[in-house]
Design a protein around this motif. Sequence first.
Motif, PDB file in Angstrom:
ATOM      1  N   MET A 189      61.708 -28.523 -55.794  1.00 39.88           N
ATOM      2  CA  MET A 189      60.500 -29.205 -55.318  1.00 39.88           C
ATOM      3  C   MET A 189      59.788 -28.326 -54.296  1.00 39.88           C
ATOM      4  SD  MET A 189      61.051 -32.043 -56.913  1.00 39.88           S
ATOM      5  CE  MET A 189      60.383 -33.538 -56.256  1.00 39.88           C
ATOM      6  N   GLY A 190      58.596 -28.741 -53.923  1.00 41.18           N
ATOM      7  CA  GLY A 190      57.864 -28.069 -52.856  1.00 41.18           C
ATOM      8  C   GLY A 190      58.574 -28.271 -51.519  1.00 41.18           C
ATOM      9  N   ALA A 191      58.201 -27.482 -50.547  1.00 43.53           N
ATOM     10  CA  ALA A 191      58.850 -27.533 -49.229  1.00 43.53           C
ATOM     11  C   ALA A 191      58.785 -28.917 -48.600  1.00 43.53           C
ATOM     12  CB  ALA A 191      58.209 -26.507 -48.292  1.00 43.53           C
ATOM     13  N   ASN A 192      57.726 -29.654 -48.877  1.00 43.49           N
ATOM     14  CA  ASN A 192      57.564 -30.991 -48.303  1.00 43.49           C
ATOM     15  C   ASN A 192      58.112 -32.079 -49.225  1.00 43.49           C
ATOM     16  OD1 ASN A 192      55.685 -30.986 -50.323  1.00 43.49           O
ATOM     17  ND2 ASN A 192      53.924 -31.444 -48.993  1.00 43.49           N
TER      18      ASN A 192
ATOM     19  N   SER B 264      62.946 -14.599 -47.559  1.00 41.83           N
ATOM     20  CA  SER B 264      61.495 -14.373 -47.521  1.00 41.83           C
ATOM     21  C   SER B 264      60.881 -14.272 -48.916  1.00 41.83           C
ATOM     22  CB  SER B 264      61.181 -13.101 -46.716  1.00 41.83           C
ATOM     23  OG  SER B 264      61.739 -11.980 -47.368  1.00 41.83           O
ATOM     24  N   ALA B 265      61.674 -14.427 -49.950  1.00 39.33           N
ATOM     25  CA  ALA B 265      61.195 -14.258 -51.322  1.00 39.33           C
ATOM     26  C   ALA B 265      60.850 -15.589 -51.989  1.00 39.33           C
ATOM     27  CB  ALA B 265      62.238 -13.505 -52.133  1.00 39.33           C
ATOM     28  N   VAL B 266      60.266 -16.507 -51.249  1.00 36.68           N
ATOM     29  CA  VAL B 266      59.998 -17.848 -51.768  1.00 36.68           C
ATOM     30  C   VAL B 266      59.055 -17.804 -52.967  1.00 36.68           C
ATOM     31  CG1 VAL B 266      59.086 -20.141 -51.210  1.00 36.68           C
ATOM     32  CG2 VAL B 266      60.479 -18.914 -49.544  1.00 36.68           C
ATOM     33  N   ARG B 267      58.000 -17.017 -52.888  1.00 38.88           N
ATOM     34  CA  ARG B 267      57.059 -16.937 -54.015  1.00 38.88           C
ATOM     35  C   ARG B 267      57.722 -16.315 -55.242  1.00 38.88           C
ATOM     36  NH1 ARG B 267      51.158 -17.268 -52.958  1.00 38.88           N
ATOM     37  NH2 ARG B 267      50.970 -17.955 -50.817  1.00 38.88           N
ATOM     38  N   ALA B 268      58.522 -15.294 -55.031  1.00 45.96           N
ATOM     39  CA  ALA B 268      59.228 -14.659 -56.147  1.00 45.96           C
ATOM     40  C   ALA B 268      60.228 -15.631 -56.762  1.00 45.96           C
ATOM     41  CB  ALA B 268      59.928 -13.382 -55.683  1.00 45.96           C
TER      42      ALA B 268
END
Length: 175
Positions: free
Chosen positions: A145-148, A121-125
């Motif tokens: 890279m970004g999720a997409n 859940s710490a993707v932003r961190a």
Amino acid sequence: MKTPAPRAPMVCTDVDTPLGRLLLAATGTGLAGAWFHEGQRDTPAPDAVARWTRDATHPLLQRTAQVLERYFAGDTAGFDLPLDLSAGTGFQQAVWQALCLIEPGRTVSYGEVARAIGRPSAVRAVGAAVGANPVSVIVPCHRVMGANGSLTGYSGGLHRKVALLALESGEPRLI
């Protein structure tokens, strides 16, 4: 934003690469920094760099320069250099170590890095830690890279991220 300087005494030198001049810095433990002189967002404070010892003959810095030269010539097998990532928090160090496991030519998402370090859940961190990476190119934050699958920020500039990814995938030279 200035990156925190490692706590140990620093030795540094400058090297030229096809993507611009890099400031390399090492401690007695390992390579602690690689920052582009131009266009890099997070760099050490100039007053900190002014206190570092300049030594172009330092064995680890010379070895790093040679490894980078081979890398930019197309030998992207990876970097076998001792690192000193002690300037980061424990979380940042975990992220940076995870980045070192991403193979050349491969990309992952920030979410994949978060899961790899056991903090899904710490993707932003994770994104913030990736952006604060003090060892450009060698700790391969350009492989995230970004999720997409989209290109996202790179503290050395997106043009460098594109060039590094192209180099590692064997695409025609963009550098």
